[in-house]
Write an enzyme that holds these catalytic residues in place. Sequence first.
Site, short mmCIF file in Angstrom:
data_model
loop_
_atom_site.label_atom_id
_atom_site.label_comp_id
_atom_site.label_asym_id
_atom_site.label_seq_id
_atom_site.Cartn_x
_atom_site.Cartn_y
_atom_site.Cartn_z
N PHE A 140 -1.66 -6.41 -3.69
CA PHE A 140 -1.86 -5.19 -4.49
C PHE A 140 -3.19 -4.53 -4.13
CE2 PHE A 140 -3.29 -3.02 -8.35
CZ PHE A 140 -2.19 -2.23 -8.62
N TRP B 216 6.06 -1.40 -2.38
CA TRP B 216 5.57 -2.72 -1.96
C TRP B 216 6.46 -3.25 -0.82
CZ3 TRP B 216 5.38 -7.46 -5.84
CH2 TRP B 216 4.66 -8.50 -5.24
N ARG C 121 -0.66 1.13 -9.97
CA ARG C 121 -1.34 1.21 -11.26
C ARG C 121 -1.94 -0.15 -11.66
NH1 ARG C 121 0.14 0.24 -16.59
NH2 ARG C 121 1.94 -0.81 -15.69
N LYS D 270 10.50 2.01 -10.02
CA LYS D 270 9.36 1.24 -10.54
C LYS D 270 9.57 -0.29 -10.47
CE LYS D 270 6.84 3.75 -11.03
NZ LYS D 270 6.35 4.59 -9.89
N HIS E 105 17.13 4.65 -4.34
CA HIS E 105 17.39 4.19 -5.71
C HIS E 105 18.87 4.34 -6.06
CE1 HIS E 105 13.14 3.92 -6.46
NE2 HIS E 105 12.93 5.21 -6.60
N MET F 213 -3.20 -2.99 -0.61
CA MET F 213 -2.38 -1.76 -0.58
C MET F 213 -3.10 -0.61 -1.28
SD MET F 213 1.61 -2.84 -1.01
CE MET F 213 2.12 -1.15 -1.35
N GLY G 192 0.35 -3.45 -11.22
CA GLY G 192 1.05 -4.46 -10.43
C GLY G 192 1.20 -5.80 -11.12
#
Length: 259
Positions: free
Chosen positions: A222, A51, A252, A46, A101, A225, A254
């Site tokens: 944002f 992005w 959601r 997150k 991650h 995208m 950004g």
Amino acid sequence: MDNKDTYLLNFKGYNFESSFVDADFLENLDDFEIRDDDVFIITFPKSGTIWTQQILSLIYFEGHRNRTEDLSTLDRIPFFEYNIRKTDFLNRPSPRLFCSHLPYYLVPKGLKSKKAKIIYVYRNPKDVMTSYFHFSNLVVRFEAGNDMEHFMKRFLDGNVVGSRWFDHVRGWYEHRHDFSILFMMYEEMKKDRRSSVLKISRFLEKELGEEDVEAIVEQATFQNMQSDPRANYDEILKYEVGKRTDEGHFLRKGDAQGF
Ligand SMILES: Nc1ncnc2c1ncn2[C@@H]1O[C@H](COP(=O)(O)OS(=O)(=O)O)[C@@H](OP(=O)(O)O)[C@H]1O
């Protein structure tokens, strides 16, 4: 390996999402052969992964930039440890782009040759936690966050995929000299997309003309995208990851509240 929870798989002190990860792959991570021109986007969950996936897809692929190719960013830059589309990493043409991650101590040892590049994106932990809370309530496989107080305890204790935010960021930062790594801050990317794109492309040694830079900066907003099915993860979330409701999106809000 120790299964702390139904959806968390703890391997060497770090929590993975159990159903998307392959135990054999984890056991052999250290020896995964790294090529000199591999590029990894690494983040705590997150923090701006998809992005940066979009930015790199736009930098590397002309067909993504001019929209003549309809390939999702996940196909262009697969998740390394969550290879849900079973991409054949070994036979993939160079340069291979991945996102991950993983904490610093679990990545393949070949990354320490300092030839392959890592872009590490970090984000203000309060916004990470808020984003994570909503995401946990959205994704079927995750434990629902219930109320924020309850989720905050789990987040601070590291009982989430990615374990503790602080350990992840500190680990990568303290070991930065072992890698060829560029640190990018989500909030700075938000404040100045253009400079961020230029910083990333310089690090990747990718020469871009002015028109290309414009196209990348524009398509990495944002809003753009959100409406780009190649980059918004709507289908992936719905059909491959699994949502609890029809509401809610990967992209959601950004927001960048800053430290
Ligand atoms: N272009 C752009 N600009 C600003 N913010 C953006 C952008 N793309 C994705 N996002 C936001 O990043 C959050 C998702 O983080 P990740 O992609 O790291 O999620 S994941 O770890 O891959 O699940 C999630 O944050 P929240 O909106 O706060 O939930 C996304 O909205």
